[in-house]
Motif scaffolding. Structure first.
Motif, mmCIF file in Angstrom:
data_model
loop_
_atom_site.group_PDB
_atom_site.id
_atom_site.type_symbol
_atom_site.label_atom_id
_atom_site.label_comp_id
_atom_site.label_asym_id
_atom_site.label_seq_id
_atom_site.Cartn_x
_atom_site.Cartn_y
_atom_site.Cartn_z
ATOM 1 N N UNK A 186 0.829 -1.209 0.000
ATOM 2 C CA UNK A 186 0.000 0.000 0.000
ATOM 3 C C UNK A 186 0.862 1.256 0.000
ATOM 4 N N UNK A 187 0.379 2.272 -0.662
ATOM 5 C CA UNK A 187 1.054 3.566 -0.659
ATOM 6 C C UNK A 187 0.949 4.184 0.735
ATOM 7 N N UNK A 188 1.974 4.881 1.182
ATOM 8 C CA UNK A 188 1.920 5.519 2.492
ATOM 9 C C UNK A 188 1.034 6.752 2.470
ATOM 10 N N UNK A 189 0.724 7.241 3.657
ATOM 11 C CA UNK A 189 -0.034 8.486 3.757
ATOM 12 C C UNK A 189 0.785 9.618 3.169
ATOM 13 N N UNK A 190 0.136 10.472 2.421
ATOM 14 C CA UNK A 190 0.857 11.571 1.780
ATOM 15 C C UNK A 190 1.383 12.585 2.795
ATOM 16 N N UNK A 191 0.864 12.549 4.015
ATOM 17 C CA UNK A 191 1.288 13.511 5.031
ATOM 18 C C UNK A 191 2.533 13.061 5.790
ATOM 19 N N UNK A 192 3.057 11.878 5.494
ATOM 20 C CA UNK A 192 4.229 11.383 6.214
ATOM 21 C C UNK A 192 5.446 12.265 5.933
ATOM 22 N N UNK A 193 6.157 12.645 6.995
ATOM 23 C CA UNK A 193 7.342 13.476 6.853
ATOM 24 C C UNK A 193 8.559 12.620 6.505
#
Length: 197
Positions: A50-57
Motif C-alpha cells: 500500500x502507498x503511504x499516507x501523503x502527510x508522512x514526513x
C-alpha cells in the motif's frame, strides 16, 4: 524535477528482482540466527504494497553533488517513499538508520530476509522492488553490491535503513537490464526482517 517513485506502479525492469543486486553466487555463514514467533513469521512472508499516507514526513534528506533525495521508511502497512530531485548523484555512499530495530546485529556475511526498493538517482525510476512483488528477498550479504552490504551489515534486525550509494558501490559499469547506466547513483529503502542463516 521532483518525483515520488515508490508507488503501486509497475517496476521498470520486470524480472530484474534481486539478480540486479547479486554479484557472483557466494555462500556465507552467519553467527546469529533469529527465530521468529508465529506472528513475526507471518509478517516475514510479505512486504506491504500500500502507498503511504501523503502527510508522512521524510525521515532522511540528503543533498548530493547534484540533486537531493528524501526517504520515508515503510510501516507495517505501507511501502516506503523515495523522492528524488533529479538528477541525484553522490560520490561517497551514505547510510541512514530511519527506524532502529531491537533484534540481533547483522554480521558482514549474514544471510538476511529484507523488503527493499531501489531507485535510480539519474531519473528517479524504480528499478527493483520487493515491495512491488509483496514478498521479501533472502540472500547472503556476501553476494550483493558493496553499497547494499554497507547499508545492512552492523544494523539490527527490525531496522529500516536508507542508503544513497555511489556508482563505485553499485554498478560502476552500469546494469543495462535494469536501466542503470555507468556512473548512476542508486538509492534504496530497506526493511531488515530477519537473519535467516
Amino acid at each position: 524535477m521532483k518525483t515520488n517513485r515508490m508507488t503501486s506502479s509497475g517496476v521498470a525492469a520486470a524480472g530484474a528482482a534481486l539478480m540486479v543486486l547479486g554479484l557472483a553466487g557466494c555462500s556465507s555463514d552467519s553467527g546469529a540466527t533469529a527465530t521468529p514467533t508465529s506472528t513475526e513469521a507471518a509478517a516475514l512472508d510479505t512486504c506491504p504494497t500500500a502507498a503511504p499516507e501523503s502527510s508522512a514526513d521524510p525521515e532522511w534528506t540528503l543533498e548530493g553533488q547534484t540533486g537531493s533525495v528524501e526517504v520515508t521508511g515503510s510501516t507495517a502497512s505501507s511501502a516506503p517513499v523515495i523522492d528524488v530531485e533529479t538528477a541525484f548523484s553522490i560520490d561517497e555512499t551514505q547510510v541512514s538508520t530511519l527506524q532502529a530495530g531491537d533484534g540481533p546485529v547483522v554480521g558482514d556475511d549474514a544471510e538476511v530476509s529484507v523488503c527493499y526498493v531501489g531507485v535510480n538517482g539519474r531519473d528517479g525510476s524504480v528499478f527493483d522492488s520487493s515491495y512491488e512483488r509483496g514478498a521479501p528477498a533472502e540472500f547472503p550479504l556476501g553476494g550483493v553490491v558493496p553499497g547494499f552490504q554497507k547499508a545492512i551489515a552492523g544494523q539490527t534486525v527490525g531496522s529500516t535503513v536508507a542508503v544513497a550509494m555511489s556508482s563505485a558501490d553499485g554498478y560502476p559499469d552500469g546494469q543495462p537490464r535494469a536501466g542503470i547506466a555507468a556512473g548512476d547513483s542508486l538509492v534504496f529503502a530497506i526493511s531488515i526482517l530477519a537473519v535467516t542463516g
